[in-house]
Design a protein around this motif. Structure first.
Motif, mmCIF file in Angstrom:
data_model
loop_
_atom_site.group_PDB
_atom_site.id
_atom_site.type_symbol
_atom_site.label_atom_id
_atom_site.label_comp_id
_atom_site.label_asym_id
_atom_site.label_seq_id
_atom_site.Cartn_x
_atom_site.Cartn_y
_atom_site.Cartn_z
ATOM 1 N N CYS A 96 0.823 -1.205 0.000
ATOM 2 C CA CYS A 96 0.000 0.000 0.000
ATOM 3 C C CYS A 96 0.861 1.260 0.000
ATOM 4 O O CYS A 96 2.067 1.209 0.194
ATOM 5 C CB CYS A 96 -0.950 -0.004 1.195
ATOM 6 S SG CYS A 96 -0.165 -0.191 2.803
ATOM 7 N N ARG A 97 0.201 2.389 -0.226
ATOM 8 C CA ARG A 97 0.884 3.682 -0.273
ATOM 9 C C ARG A 97 1.017 4.322 1.107
ATOM 10 O O ARG A 97 1.918 5.087 1.352
ATOM 11 C CB ARG A 97 0.130 4.646 -1.203
ATOM 12 C CG ARG A 97 0.053 4.216 -2.651
ATOM 13 C CD ARG A 97 1.428 4.084 -3.297
ATOM 14 N NE ARG A 97 2.191 5.298 -3.240
ATOM 15 C CZ ARG A 97 2.433 6.093 -4.240
ATOM 16 N NH1 ARG A 97 1.968 5.810 -5.427
ATOM 17 N NH2 ARG A 97 3.154 7.180 -4.082
ATOM 18 N N HIS A 98 0.059 4.046 2.026
ATOM 19 C CA HIS A 98 0.132 4.622 3.370
ATOM 20 C C HIS A 98 -0.306 3.563 4.385
ATOM 21 O O HIS A 98 -1.495 3.439 4.702
ATOM 22 C CB HIS A 98 -0.722 5.879 3.481
ATOM 23 C CG HIS A 98 -0.418 6.646 4.723
ATOM 24 N ND1 HIS A 98 -1.222 6.610 5.832
ATOM 25 C CD2 HIS A 98 0.640 7.429 5.045
ATOM 26 C CE1 HIS A 98 -0.684 7.353 6.780
ATOM 27 N NE2 HIS A 98 0.443 7.859 6.332
ATOM 28 N N LYS A 149 -1.654 0.964 -6.771
ATOM 29 C CA LYS A 149 -2.383 -0.212 -7.244
ATOM 30 C C LYS A 149 -2.899 0.103 -8.646
ATOM 31 O O LYS A 149 -3.437 1.170 -8.891
ATOM 32 C CB LYS A 149 -3.538 -0.518 -6.306
ATOM 33 C CG LYS A 149 -4.324 -1.745 -6.730
ATOM 34 C CD LYS A 149 -5.463 -1.989 -5.771
ATOM 35 C CE LYS A 149 -6.283 -3.152 -6.191
ATOM 36 N NZ LYS A 149 -6.911 -3.023 -7.493
ATOM 37 N N VAL A 150 -2.740 -0.853 -9.568
ATOM 38 C CA VAL A 150 -3.110 -0.594 -10.952
ATOM 39 C C VAL A 150 -4.221 -1.516 -11.448
ATOM 40 O O VAL A 150 -5.114 -1.082 -12.149
ATOM 41 C CB VAL A 150 -1.869 -0.733 -11.876
ATOM 42 C CG1 VAL A 150 -2.232 -0.471 -13.324
ATOM 43 C CG2 VAL A 150 -0.768 0.198 -11.429
ATOM 44 N N VAL A 151 -4.169 -2.791 -11.093
ATOM 45 C CA VAL A 151 -5.141 -3.756 -11.621
ATOM 46 C C VAL A 151 -5.900 -4.425 -10.488
ATOM 47 O O VAL A 151 -5.564 -4.280 -9.318
ATOM 48 C CB VAL A 151 -4.445 -4.834 -12.492
ATOM 49 C CG1 VAL A 151 -3.782 -4.205 -13.700
ATOM 50 C CG2 VAL A 151 -3.440 -5.616 -11.686
ATOM 51 N N LYS A 152 -6.903 -5.205 -10.873
ATOM 52 C CA LYS A 152 -7.728 -5.936 -9.918
ATOM 53 C C LYS A 152 -6.876 -6.902 -9.095
ATOM 54 O O LYS A 152 -5.938 -7.497 -9.589
ATOM 55 C CB LYS A 152 -8.795 -6.715 -10.697
ATOM 56 C CG LYS A 152 -9.791 -7.437 -9.838
ATOM 57 C CD LYS A 152 -10.828 -8.129 -10.729
ATOM 58 C CE LYS A 152 -11.900 -8.783 -9.908
ATOM 59 N NZ LYS A 152 -11.509 -10.042 -9.336
ATOM 60 N N GLY A 160 -14.618 4.346 5.067
ATOM 61 C CA GLY A 160 -13.770 4.743 3.943
ATOM 62 C C GLY A 160 -13.809 3.823 2.738
ATOM 63 O O GLY A 160 -13.146 4.083 1.734
ATOM 64 N N ALA A 161 -14.560 2.730 2.822
ATOM 65 C CA ALA A 161 -14.700 1.835 1.662
ATOM 66 C C ALA A 161 -15.631 2.472 0.641
ATOM 67 O O ALA A 161 -16.378 3.402 0.952
ATOM 68 C CB ALA A 161 -15.259 0.483 2.103
ATOM 69 N N ARG A 162 -15.574 1.972 -0.576
ATOM 70 C CA ARG A 162 -16.555 2.404 -1.582
ATOM 71 C C ARG A 162 -17.112 1.177 -2.278
ATOM 72 O O ARG A 162 -16.433 0.174 -2.451
ATOM 73 C CB ARG A 162 -15.974 3.403 -2.554
ATOM 74 C CG ARG A 162 -14.837 2.943 -3.372
ATOM 75 C CD ARG A 162 -14.197 4.121 -4.139
ATOM 76 N NE ARG A 162 -12.887 3.741 -4.581
ATOM 77 C CZ ARG A 162 -12.638 3.073 -5.715
ATOM 78 N NH1 ARG A 162 -13.610 2.768 -6.514
ATOM 79 N NH2 ARG A 162 -11.402 2.746 -6.024
ATOM 80 N N VAL A 163 -18.375 1.264 -2.633
ATOM 81 C CA VAL A 163 -19.066 0.160 -3.301
ATOM 82 C C VAL A 163 -18.672 0.154 -4.767
ATOM 83 O O VAL A 163 -18.722 1.183 -5.442
ATOM 84 C CB VAL A 163 -20.595 0.295 -3.150
ATOM 85 C CG1 VAL A 163 -21.323 -0.765 -3.949
ATOM 86 C CG2 VAL A 163 -20.990 0.238 -1.679
ATOM 87 N N GLY A 220 -8.152 1.107 -2.730
ATOM 88 C CA GLY A 220 -8.633 0.451 -3.939
ATOM 89 C C GLY A 220 -8.548 -1.062 -3.950
ATOM 90 O O GLY A 220 -8.863 -1.687 -4.966
ATOM 91 N N ASN A 221 -8.142 -1.687 -2.853
ATOM 92 C CA ASN A 221 -8.098 -3.147 -2.783
ATOM 93 C C ASN A 221 -9.511 -3.698 -2.676
ATOM 94 O O ASN A 221 -10.245 -3.337 -1.758
ATOM 95 C CB ASN A 221 -7.273 -3.603 -1.572
ATOM 96 C CG ASN A 221 -5.858 -3.090 -1.629
ATOM 97 O OD1 ASN A 221 -5.129 -3.388 -2.549
ATOM 98 N ND2 ASN A 221 -5.491 -2.281 -0.642
#
Length: 127
Positions: free
Chosen positions: A11-13, A74-77, A96-99, A115-116
């Motif tokens: 991850c980035r952070h 992160k770039v792909v699934k 903080g999640a998104r559907v 984005g995971n």
């Protein structure tokens, strides 16, 4: 016979993603920092837990979660993801999640703050 010990997220952070997953999962928390670990981080040039390049989230039982700093986004699934149950979409989104999708009844695909992808699976209705 192998046993699952850790699940590792690039991850980035690490600190913020670790907080998300500790809040999302029942019984998990960000591992506390002993003074020796804080000294070690400072000796490596990190100001403290918020800058830690490898943050541990643990529970009394179950695999530990590590969040490791990587330079690339992160770039792909995901090739592997977690399936959760027993929670609400609304609570995860508030954390903080998104559907991402509702592919079928009882299944919601979400993404954590970096984005995971992960799924929320509803238990089947009681007979």
């Amino acid at each position: 016979m192998a046993r699952l010990r850790d699940v590792v997220f690039d991850c980035r952070h690490p600190a913020s993603l670790a907080r998300f997953w500790a809040a999302a999962l029942d019984g998990y928390e960000v591992a506390p920092y002993a003074e020796e670990e804080l000294d070690r981080l400072r000796s490596l040039g990190f100001s403290g837990p918020e800058d830690d390049p490898s943050v541990l989230v643990e529970a009394a039982s179950g695999p530990r979660l590590f969040f490791n700093l990587v330079p690339e986004p992160k770039v792909v699934k995901n090739r592997v993801h977690l399936d959760l149950t027993g929670d609400s979409v609304e609570r995860l989104v508030a954390l903080g999640a998104r559907v991402l999708a509702h592919p079928e009844e009882g299944l919601v695909v979400l993404a954590d703050p970096e984005g995971n992808e992960f799924c929320l699976v509803s238990p089947p209705p009681s007979p």
